[in-house]
Design a protein around this motif. Sequence first.
Motif, mmCIF file in Angstrom:
data_model
loop_
_atom_site.group_PDB
_atom_site.id
_atom_site.type_symbol
_atom_site.label_atom_id
_atom_site.label_comp_id
_atom_site.label_asym_id
_atom_site.label_seq_id
_atom_site.Cartn_x
_atom_site.Cartn_y
_atom_site.Cartn_z
ATOM 1 N N LEU A 60 -48.256 -12.029 -3.934
ATOM 2 C CA LEU A 60 -48.485 -13.236 -3.145
ATOM 3 C C LEU A 60 -48.053 -14.468 -3.910
ATOM 4 C CD1 LEU A 60 -52.066 -12.624 -1.691
ATOM 5 C CD2 LEU A 60 -49.966 -12.839 -0.359
ATOM 6 N N SER A 61 -47.551 -15.470 -3.177
ATOM 7 C CA SER A 61 -47.314 -16.784 -3.763
ATOM 8 C C SER A 61 -48.532 -17.663 -3.509
ATOM 9 C CB SER A 61 -46.068 -17.422 -3.150
ATOM 10 O OG SER A 61 -46.316 -17.764 -1.797
ATOM 11 N N ASP A 62 -48.569 -18.825 -4.147
ATOM 12 C CA ASP A 62 -49.702 -19.729 -3.961
ATOM 13 C C ASP A 62 -49.816 -20.235 -2.528
ATOM 14 O OD1 ASP A 62 -50.342 -19.411 -6.579
ATOM 15 O OD2 ASP A 62 -49.505 -21.330 -7.258
ATOM 16 N N ASP A 63 -48.689 -20.302 -1.822
ATOM 17 C CA ASP A 63 -48.733 -20.797 -0.439
ATOM 18 C C ASP A 63 -48.981 -19.676 0.573
ATOM 19 O OD1 ASP A 63 -46.360 -19.422 -0.334
ATOM 20 O OD2 ASP A 63 -45.095 -21.179 -0.022
ATOM 21 N N GLY A 64 -49.260 -18.459 0.089
ATOM 22 C CA GLY A 64 -49.593 -17.353 0.983
ATOM 23 C C GLY A 64 -48.424 -16.493 1.402
ATOM 24 N N THR A 65 -47.223 -16.789 0.904
ATOM 25 C CA THR A 65 -46.076 -15.939 1.208
ATOM 26 C C THR A 65 -46.248 -14.570 0.555
ATOM 27 O OG1 THR A 65 -44.639 -17.878 1.309
ATOM 28 C CG2 THR A 65 -43.563 -15.741 1.067
ATOM 29 N N VAL A 66 -45.840 -13.538 1.283
ATOM 30 C CA VAL A 66 -46.028 -12.159 0.822
ATOM 31 C C VAL A 66 -44.668 -11.563 0.468
ATOM 32 C CG1 VAL A 66 -47.006 -9.893 1.378
ATOM 33 C CG2 VAL A 66 -47.980 -11.961 2.408
ATOM 34 N N PHE A 67 -44.580 -10.902 -0.690
ATOM 35 C CA PHE A 67 -43.379 -10.184 -1.103
ATOM 36 C C PHE A 67 -43.727 -8.699 -1.206
ATOM 37 C CE2 PHE A 67 -42.879 -14.480 -2.670
ATOM 38 C CZ PHE A 67 -41.558 -14.788 -2.336
ATOM 39 N N VAL A 68 -42.921 -7.863 -0.534
ATOM 40 C CA VAL A 68 -43.184 -6.417 -0.498
ATOM 41 C C VAL A 68 -41.881 -5.673 -0.750
ATOM 42 C CG1 VAL A 68 -44.211 -4.509 0.782
ATOM 43 C CG2 VAL A 68 -44.936 -6.848 1.261
ATOM 44 N N SER A 69 -41.934 -4.636 -1.614
ATOM 45 C CA SER A 69 -40.765 -3.785 -1.843
ATOM 46 C C SER A 69 -40.760 -2.621 -0.861
ATOM 47 C CB SER A 69 -40.756 -3.256 -3.284
ATOM 48 O OG SER A 69 -41.862 -2.394 -3.499
ATOM 49 N N ASP A 70 -39.567 -2.191 -0.494
ATOM 50 C CA ASP A 70 -39.391 -1.052 0.415
ATOM 51 C C ASP A 70 -38.398 -0.096 -0.220
ATOM 52 O OD1 ASP A 70 -38.584 0.723 2.459
ATOM 53 O OD2 ASP A 70 -39.102 -0.734 4.006
ATOM 54 N N GLY A 71 -38.897 1.066 -0.693
ATOM 55 C CA GLY A 71 -38.063 1.994 -1.435
ATOM 56 C C GLY A 71 -37.084 2.784 -0.607
ATOM 57 N N VAL A 72 -37.328 2.932 0.682
ATOM 58 C CA VAL A 72 -36.394 3.665 1.534
ATOM 59 C C VAL A 72 -35.240 2.768 1.954
ATOM 60 C CG1 VAL A 72 -36.111 4.769 3.790
ATOM 61 C CG2 VAL A 72 -38.067 5.353 2.346
ATOM 62 N N ARG A 73 -35.561 1.552 2.366
ATOM 63 C CA ARG A 73 -34.511 0.610 2.760
ATOM 64 C C ARG A 73 -33.877 -0.075 1.564
ATOM 65 N NH1 ARG A 73 -37.868 -3.212 5.626
ATOM 66 N NH2 ARG A 73 -35.989 -4.362 6.182
ATOM 67 N N ASN A 74 -34.478 0.094 0.384
ATOM 68 C CA ASN A 74 -33.967 -0.496 -0.849
ATOM 69 C C ASN A 74 -33.850 -2.011 -0.764
ATOM 70 O OD1 ASN A 74 -33.660 1.812 -2.567
ATOM 71 N ND2 ASN A 74 -31.939 2.443 -1.310
ATOM 72 N N VAL A 75 -34.939 -2.628 -0.290
ATOM 73 C CA VAL A 75 -34.962 -4.081 -0.134
ATOM 74 C C VAL A 75 -36.309 -4.613 -0.620
ATOM 75 C CG1 VAL A 75 -33.419 -3.994 1.865
ATOM 76 C CG2 VAL A 75 -35.913 -4.042 2.225
ATOM 77 N N ILE A 76 -36.369 -5.921 -0.807
ATOM 78 C CA ILE A 76 -37.622 -6.648 -0.967
ATOM 79 C C ILE A 76 -37.677 -7.694 0.133
ATOM 80 C CG2 ILE A 76 -38.988 -8.190 -2.424
ATOM 81 C CD1 ILE A 76 -37.794 -6.831 -4.848
ATOM 82 N N GLU A 77 -38.790 -7.697 0.868
ATOM 83 C CA GLU A 77 -38.945 -8.631 1.981
ATOM 84 C C GLU A 77 -39.903 -9.754 1.610
ATOM 85 O OE1 GLU A 77 -39.641 -7.692 5.990
ATOM 86 O OE2 GLU A 77 -38.365 -5.907 6.021
ATOM 87 N N GLU A 78 -39.596 -10.940 2.128
ATOM 88 C CA GLU A 78 -40.480 -12.093 2.026
ATOM 89 C C GLU A 78 -41.085 -12.322 3.409
ATOM 90 O OE1 GLU A 78 -40.256 -16.915 1.075
ATOM 91 O OE2 GLU A 78 -38.495 -15.634 0.848
ATOM 92 N N MET A 79 -42.417 -12.299 3.505
ATOM 93 C CA MET A 79 -43.092 -12.389 4.790
ATOM 94 C C MET A 79 -44.018 -13.599 4.816
ATOM 95 S SD MET A 79 -44.299 -8.451 5.458
ATOM 96 C CE MET A 79 -43.140 -7.085 5.359
#
Length: 516
Positions: free
Chosen positions: A444-463
């Motif tokens: 998590l960032s201080d402003d509540g943004t969420v970062f999640v890794s995805d091992g199948v799609r081989n990406v990191i998403e910012e939510m």
Amino acid sequence: MANAIRRLQALGEVERWGRAHTVRLMWRLLYITPLSAEHGLGTSNMVQPSGGMAETHKWWRHAVMAVSGRKAGMHFKSPTLKSSGDGLKVFCLPCDRDGERLAAHGFCKNCHEHLYIKEFRKEINQRLDELEVQAERRAHETLRENFKNLNKIETACNETTSSIQKSADKIKQYNISKQADELFIELKCAEQMLKEYDKTFADLSNFDIKEYNFKPNETIFTLLKQETFLGRLALTALNTECTAPASQIESNQFPGKENGDICVKTSQDKFSCWITGMTLLTPELLIITDFLNSAVKVVDTSSQSVSVQLQLDVEPWDITAVTNIELAVTLPHKQVIQFLSISTNTLLKKRQLKVDGDCRGISCYQRKLVVSFNNPVKVQIFQRNGTVLNTIENELFRSPLYITTNNQFIYVSDWKMKTVTILNWQYEEIANNTSMDDPKGISLSDDGTVFVSDGVRNVIEEMSGDCSAGEVVRKDLKYPFAVCFCSKTRKLYYSCHSGDFKVDNVLKIFKVPGKI
């Protein structure tokens, strides 16, 4: 017996993913170190057939079925063949696909270790077959003994019933014909006969008719639920191994590293790194857990090196900061949360908190520890002294490996459910993001943004904080795993678990666009 506990469900997991993903599963399920992980060893001497092109093609297909190659997701076609004056030459297709053509009988030396994985699985299957035969033999012996005793009892009962019926018929006949003398004699005989039958039935009651239900071996049953790797492949050599003394912590540098990546493999490490957990104490101090090397490491982000390393007696999974001088680490195989103290150039083990399960993800908010468990599946909230404040056990989770918190919410990533679940501090479900294929590390960032890794799609998403909207900030990665975001520098640190030590031994750094 119950097909030997259903043939080790963990091996079924390998079949479920398919042969084309053998290498990735070796690293995810087996902890391959260049091991799972779910992570070489001699040479392979598969002899090339001499029966011409058709036989060669059949032989190659058999070899490819035995081992699917070196890279995850790779689908092989036909073998690489070359004519010569002496006949056909066969080249190792996995290497050929990588642009490195090597002559081979089946597979080149660079690929032989995969054959040993198959051999190990074969040994496990054979041992399970032996255990199944033993269990079935004992069951059949018990069944035969039961049938033998039942036959004795049935024969005695039939004989007794027949004798009693005959005596009853005589008594009835003598009573009707009013033959008092014969009736008296028959009644006396019947009385004696009943006494003898009472003794016979008392003897028959000593025959033990046993009823059984199959109960799985608790050790194997627990292993299937708790163990996350099948074995380890020891790394024989690394060209980048540090030459500094063992007492000195020195990170090795790989040529051509980009974006300020940090190598976290040290001279004390026996295996390639698998960084499964990260937490920031300050923008300059990043604390990481190295699962395969059973170590907690302090990374100086300014000098881009490992400054402190603490060896543990068991593999650590995740880590969180409790205070600015105290850390908490999950040790799933010991079912323990290990507290550490940190000061200048020092990491020390302190007290332990015993828990009742395979603890994985951990996060601390206002001195409360929020911990996810893989077995039994649950999320628990603890006080620092170990008092359980709440337990969440429901259908929301199947394998919650990572967890993070802020003042509003608890975020849980579950790779089997393919979800990121948001709970409030009343432990109610607020939202559930189902857009990911293999969510793992979460930050998590201080402003509540969420970062999640995805091992199948081989990406990191910012939510967004409610996980309702997101965008890919890193793509074309090699199985991203743990993530950690620094709000002050807007740097995103992440690890990979690809099977390539040049990738797995470094922490990647990405500067997320935005205002600092």
